[in-house]
Design an enzyme around this catalytic site. Structure first.
Site, PDB file in Angstrom:
ATOM      1  CB  ILE A  14      -0.960  -0.005   1.205  1.00  0.00           C
ATOM      2  CG1 ILE A  14      -1.979  -1.142   1.052  1.00  0.00           C
ATOM      3  CG2 ILE A  14      -1.687   1.328   1.331  1.00  0.00           C
ATOM      4  CD1 ILE A  14      -2.954  -1.266   2.206  1.00  0.00           C
ATOM      5  CB  CYS A 132      -9.671  -2.106   0.700  1.00  0.00           C
ATOM      6  SG  CYS A 132      -9.795  -3.813   1.294  1.00  0.00           S
ATOM      7  CB  ALA A 164      -4.432 -10.075   1.346  1.00  0.00           C
ATOM      8  CB  ALA A 170      -1.558  -8.439  10.942  1.00  0.00           C
ATOM      9  CG  ASN A 293      -7.054  -5.317  -2.290  1.00  0.00           C
ATOM     10  OD1 ASN A 293      -6.801  -5.687  -3.439  1.00  0.00           O
ATOM     11  ND2 ASN A 293      -6.291  -5.642  -1.265  1.00  0.00           N
TER      12      ASN A 293
END
Length: 317
Positions: A14, A132, A164, A170, A293
């Site tokens: 990200i 997301c 992911a 987590a 996402n």
């Protein structure tokens, strides 16, 4: 207009995607640092090649960097627990934080729904981008609730397992809790529920989201206004997330009188279910296009920070 200097904490998927978006797309922001904790991370290596200052010593390294005082906005793309520690460490320095984790220390922001409302808060120092799944689905719940009362809203976010990262994995519990709370607080549903699915399919599928809203409205005119409202909202989100779209037409179906929905609605009456099916294709700035996402989170965070920067610029003019 002079660009506002920003930093990104988190050199994973990200954070790296956000770094590239800031550099390619923003005319308002200037990336002044990328921060990580793994000196061998791909994100830090990319930043170094691009001439961006980096540190692998976390938030302490960021505070110690030359030029830290000039940074006005800091994105946190780590994890919920890490953001809590980062926010405490940065609190004395008067920075504005845009939180891409589910920590939810500050108000929820979904740009298509309530960005203007939150930016107007002069004492705002930490805004939360929900999740997301929240960024993809809460606009739809809000589009329905501005037409009629949403007694119950449920969303299912299905993302490719490959998109992911460790932070997402987590934070599964925080994801469901934060998204459900934002469905109510931002989306306007009386009760909310969120589910995330990590899809291991090969080849990876792009992000898909299902939104189900239970309503007590049985007239055709209201149903038409709901469809129109959803269409307008999809267009707004697509303005900053180009890969955001309806997968098929909005469905509004009658709820059978003998269907046991009272446990979902808290006993409130409902007559119809609104079903909305979405997909989010990523812009592939860093990861492949199936990672919608990531794209919707970083796009929403970028839109939020740009508005914050423009608001501060006007206030200081």
């Amino acid at each position: 207009m002079e660009r506002t200097k920003v930093a990104v904490i988190g050199s994973g998927n990200i954070g790296t995607d956000l770094m590239i978006k800031i550099m390619r797309l923003s005319e308002t922001l200037e990336l002044a640092a990328l921060v990580g904790i793994d000196p061998a991370s791909d994100g830090l290596a990319r930043a170094a090649r691009l001439g961006i200052p980096t540190t692998h010593e976390g938030v302490e390294g960021l505070i110690a960097l030359d030029g830290f005082d000039e940074i006005a906005i800091i994105f946190d793309a780590t994890s919920a627990k890490a953001h809590e520690a980062n926010a405490r460490a940065l609190a004395p320095y008067g920075k504005r934080l845009v939180d891409l984790t589910p920590a939810a220390l500050g108000p929820y922001v979904v740009p298509a729904v309530n960005l203007g409302e939150n930016v107007a808060m002069s004492n705002l120092d930490n805004v939360n981008m929900v999740t997301c799944g929240g960024q993809a689905t809460i606009p739809i719940v809000a589009a329905v609730s501005r037409v009629t009362d949403v007694v119950y809203g449920e969303i299912v976010a299905s993302i490719a397992s490959k998109s992911a990262g460790p932070g997402t994995r987590a934070n599964i519990d925080e994801f469901t809790e934060t998204t459900a709370a934002a469905i109510e607080k931002v989306g306007g549903a009386r009760r909310g529920k969120a589910v995330i699915v990590l899809n291991p399919a090969e080849p990876p599928l792009i992000m898909r989201d299902t939104v189900l809203c239970l309503i007590d409205a049985d007239d055709a005119g209201t149903h038409d206004r709901i469809r129109e409202s959803i269409g307008e909202m999809v267009a707004v989100v697509a303005g900053y997330v180009p890969g955001y779209r309806l997968k098929q037409e909005v469905q509004i179906t009658a709820v059978p009188k003998d269907q046991p929905v009272h446990t979902l609605t808290g006993g409130l009456p409902v007559t119809h279910q609104v079903s909305v099916f979405l997909e989010v294709e990523g812009a592939a700035h860093y990861l492949p296009s199936y990672a919608g996402n990531l794209d919707i989170m970083t796009s929403a965070a970028l839109a939020t920070a740009e508005r914050l920067a423009m608001t501060e610029e006007r206030a200081s003019a």
